[in-house]
Design a protein around this motif. Structure first.
Motif, short mmCIF file in Angstrom:
data_model
loop_
_atom_site.label_atom_id
_atom_site.label_comp_id
_atom_site.label_asym_id
_atom_site.label_seq_id
_atom_site.Cartn_x
_atom_site.Cartn_y
_atom_site.Cartn_z
N LEU A 132 0.90 -1.19 -0.03
CA LEU A 132 -0.07 -0.05 -0.05
C LEU A 132 0.74 1.25 -0.10
O LEU A 132 2.08 1.06 0.35
N VAL A 133 0.27 2.38 -0.51
CA VAL A 133 0.82 3.59 -0.15
C VAL A 133 -0.28 4.63 0.25
O VAL A 133 -1.31 4.63 -0.83
N VAL A 134 -0.33 5.20 1.02
CA VAL A 134 -1.41 6.11 1.79
C VAL A 134 -0.75 7.21 2.12
O VAL A 134 0.00 7.29 3.17
N ASP A 135 -1.23 8.49 1.54
CA ASP A 135 -0.49 9.68 2.16
C ASP A 135 -1.50 10.77 1.82
O ASP A 135 -1.97 11.21 0.86
N PRO A 136 -2.13 11.17 3.13
CA PRO A 136 -2.92 12.14 3.28
C PRO A 136 -2.48 13.47 2.97
O PRO A 136 -3.29 14.50 2.51
N SER A 137 -1.48 13.99 2.85
CA SER A 137 -0.62 15.02 2.15
C SER A 137 -0.90 15.26 0.90
O SER A 137 -0.67 16.36 0.49
N ARG A 138 -1.10 14.33 0.07
CA ARG A 138 -1.64 14.32 -1.23
C ARG A 138 -2.85 14.74 -1.87
O ARG A 138 -3.80 13.98 -0.96
N PRO A 139 -3.30 15.70 -2.09
CA PRO A 139 -4.44 16.16 -2.16
C PRO A 139 -5.68 15.23 -3.18
O PRO A 139 -6.86 15.35 -3.12
N ALA A 140 -4.89 14.27 -3.96
CA ALA A 140 -5.62 13.45 -4.79
C ALA A 140 -4.84 12.14 -4.83
O ALA A 140 -3.76 12.19 -4.91
N THR A 141 -5.67 11.10 -4.88
CA THR A 141 -5.08 9.76 -5.03
C THR A 141 -4.22 9.67 -6.47
O THR A 141 -3.56 9.12 -6.52
N ALA A 142 -4.94 10.46 -7.38
CA ALA A 142 -4.12 10.43 -8.91
C ALA A 142 -2.93 10.91 -8.73
O ALA A 142 -1.87 10.34 -9.45
N MET A 143 -2.37 11.71 -7.80
CA MET A 143 -0.97 11.92 -7.50
C MET A 143 -0.13 10.92 -7.26
O MET A 143 1.19 10.89 -7.66
N ILE A 144 -0.65 10.16 -6.36
CA ILE A 144 -0.05 8.83 -6.17
C ILE A 144 0.08 7.85 -7.19
O ILE A 144 1.21 7.24 -7.38
N VAL A 145 -0.89 7.72 -8.00
CA VAL A 145 -1.05 6.88 -9.12
C VAL A 145 0.04 7.27 -10.10
O VAL A 145 0.80 6.41 -10.59
N PRO A 163 -6.70 11.61 -17.52
CA PRO A 163 -7.88 11.04 -16.47
C PRO A 163 -6.85 11.36 -15.11
O PRO A 163 -7.65 11.92 -14.15
N LEU A 164 -5.61 11.13 -15.05
CA LEU A 164 -4.87 11.64 -13.98
C LEU A 164 -5.40 13.10 -13.21
O LEU A 164 -5.25 13.46 -12.26
N MET A 165 -5.13 13.76 -14.43
CA MET A 165 -5.33 15.34 -14.45
C MET A 165 -6.72 15.47 -14.19
O MET A 165 -7.04 16.61 -13.17
N LEU A 166 -7.73 14.76 -14.40
CA LEU A 166 -9.28 14.84 -13.95
C LEU A 166 -9.06 14.87 -12.51
O LEU A 166 -9.78 15.61 -11.74
N GLY A 167 -8.55 13.57 -11.82
CA GLY A 167 -8.57 13.57 -10.48
C GLY A 167 -7.70 14.25 -9.68
O GLY A 167 -8.28 15.01 -8.53
N LEU A 168 -6.87 15.09 -9.94
CA LEU A 168 -5.88 16.13 -9.42
C LEU A 168 -6.71 17.35 -9.61
O LEU A 168 -6.87 18.09 -8.48
N THR A 172 -8.92 18.98 -6.03
CA THR A 172 -8.33 20.21 -5.63
C THR A 172 -9.38 21.52 -5.77
O THR A 172 -9.09 22.64 -5.51
N GLY A 173 -10.75 21.02 -6.16
CA GLY A 173 -11.30 22.11 -6.41
C GLY A 173 -10.89 23.18 -7.54
O GLY A 173 -11.08 24.20 -7.52
N SER A 174 -10.18 22.34 -8.77
CA SER A 174 -9.42 23.21 -9.75
C SER A 174 -8.50 23.95 -9.01
O SER A 174 -8.40 25.09 -9.18
N PHE A 175 -7.89 23.30 -8.32
CA PHE A 175 -6.68 23.92 -7.53
C PHE A 175 -6.81 25.11 -6.53
O PHE A 175 -5.95 26.18 -6.43
N THR A 184 1.58 19.45 -5.94
CA THR A 184 0.70 19.66 -6.56
C THR A 184 0.82 19.99 -8.00
O THR A 184 0.28 19.81 -8.94
N PHE A 185 1.18 21.49 -7.73
CA PHE A 185 1.49 21.91 -9.26
C PHE A 185 2.55 21.27 -10.10
O PHE A 185 2.65 21.38 -11.15
N THR A 186 3.71 20.84 -9.11
CA THR A 186 4.67 19.92 -9.64
C THR A 186 4.13 18.70 -10.66
O THR A 186 4.58 18.44 -11.82
N CYS A 187 3.23 17.99 -9.93
CA CYS A 187 2.75 16.98 -10.67
C CYS A 187 1.77 17.47 -11.68
O CYS A 187 1.75 16.86 -12.74
N ALA A 188 1.02 18.78 -11.61
CA ALA A 188 0.15 19.07 -12.48
C ALA A 188 0.87 19.36 -13.80
O ALA A 188 0.44 19.28 -15.25
N GLY A 189 2.17 19.87 -13.74
CA GLY A 189 3.10 20.35 -14.73
C GLY A 189 3.70 19.05 -15.43
O GLY A 189 3.73 19.10 -16.70
#
Length: 336
Positions: A132-145, A163-168, A172-175, A184-189
């Motif tokens: 498992l990988v569980v991290d509440p500091s990530r605002p979306a599971t898509a980041m972990i995926v 689809p991962l951008m959809l999750g992110l 995050t409420g559109s960031f 979060t922005f690094t992942c979005a980038g």
């Protein structure tokens, strides 16, 4: 395997363990998420499914996709719910605790005795799975995926990134939410660099059927401003749906709309099914939707949570008022 913290080293080790478990398993992979899937649930399942299929893996992804997200799904990517699991399967549970089989949808997880991988970002997760990988500091599971896909060295495509951008984007409420971090922005980038279609997603997500608005007119008649406007509450029931021709899917985004009321710290959307009640909660400015939900047997995040109570609304209303008052008292007593 268990995890007790989300330090950088622990997180990297957990991502590696999940990537290795997925890579080593030779049988089918069954990807499951929670009931009433949102953008992060669907995005995480669809992104991981596309990545695994791109390297020849057999993937089954049973899900009841809500209408407002169906634009993203190809005709054969998502299957109907399973009654049994394929032989030699591994289950991958995304965006929900695998130890909560009532909330895990798509297949009877309580009847599965094989290996289970869990990828999640909810703080109430009990952290017990084969890997498992569980991290509440990530605002979306898509980041972990996204990190798991990188760890598996699977080549990126637009079809995986979108689809991962959809999750992110949705979680995050559109960031806009306070859960957004520099990572979060690094992942979005990264996802944008891989071709994720953010503008297209936002345009599609902004479309609502006519019934969304006719139902909203009725729901607004139930709107209550409590505790001097700090709490906003609205209710919907089957009668409203029948009169407007709407569905329960039309209700999903209302709670975020009401959260934007000036001065509101907590928005509560009550879905009254008669013999049971489902609550969607959104909070801001330091109040915890999670605390209210947990008091009612539910869970989620500090700013977004939910609960299902198997009692009629008048009974649940009393419990809800007590939970809200307790959270307001906690907040007001906290040091500035």
């Amino acid at each position: 395997m268990t995890a007790s913290n989300t330090s950088s080293a622990t997180y990297s080790a957990d991502v590696r363990a999940v990537a290795d478990a997925l890579g080593a398993h030779t049988g089918p992979l069954v990807l499951l998420a929670h009931e009433n899937p949102d953008g992060d649930a669907l995005g995480s399942v669809l992104g991981l499914a596309r990545a695994l299929r791109s390297v020849g893996r057999e993937v089954v992804a049973p899900m009841d996709v809500p209408r407002y997200l169906a634009f993203l799904v190809g005709p054969t990517e998502i299957s109907a719910s399973l009654d049994t699991f394929p032989p030699e399967a591994m289950v991958v549970v995304l965006d929900v605790d695998n130890n909560d089989p009532v909330r895990v949808a798509g297949a009877p997880l309580s009847k599965f005795a094989g290996p289970v991988v869990n990828i999640d970002h909810h703080g109430t997760n009990r952290r017990a799975a084969t890997a498992l990988v569980v991290d509440p500091s990530r605002p979306a599971t898509a980041m972990i995926v996204a990190d798991v896909i990188d760890a598996m060295n699977i080549p990126w495509t637009e079809g995986i990134a979108t689809p991962l951008m959809l999750g992110l984007n949705t979680d995050t409420g559109s960031f806009r939410f306070s859960s957004v971090t520099p990572d979060t922005f690094t992942c979005a980038g990264r996802l944008l660099a891989h071709g994720a279609r953010l503008a297209w997603l936002n345009d599609e997500l902004g479309q609502h059927p006519h019934t969304y608005y006719t139902l909203l007119r009725e729901v607004l008649n139930t709107l209550e401003f409590q505790h001097e406007g700090r709490v906003v509450l609205a209710r919907v029931d089957d009668g409203m749906l029948t009169r407007t021709g709407a569905t329960w899917e039309d209700v999903e985004s209302y709670v975020s709309l009401f959260r934007n009321a000036e001065g509101a710290q907590l928005a509560v959307m009550v879905k009254d099914f008669g013999d049971r009640v489902k609550l969607s909660l959104r909070s801001r400015r330091g109040l915890s939707a999670q605390n209210v939900a947990v008091a009612l047997g539910g869970g989620g995040h500090v700013s977004a949570a939910g609960a299902t109570v198997n009692e009629p609304y008048p009974v649940v209303r009393t419990q809800l008022e007590q939970a809200i008052q307790s959270e307001l008292d906690r907040f007001d007593a906290a040091p500035l």
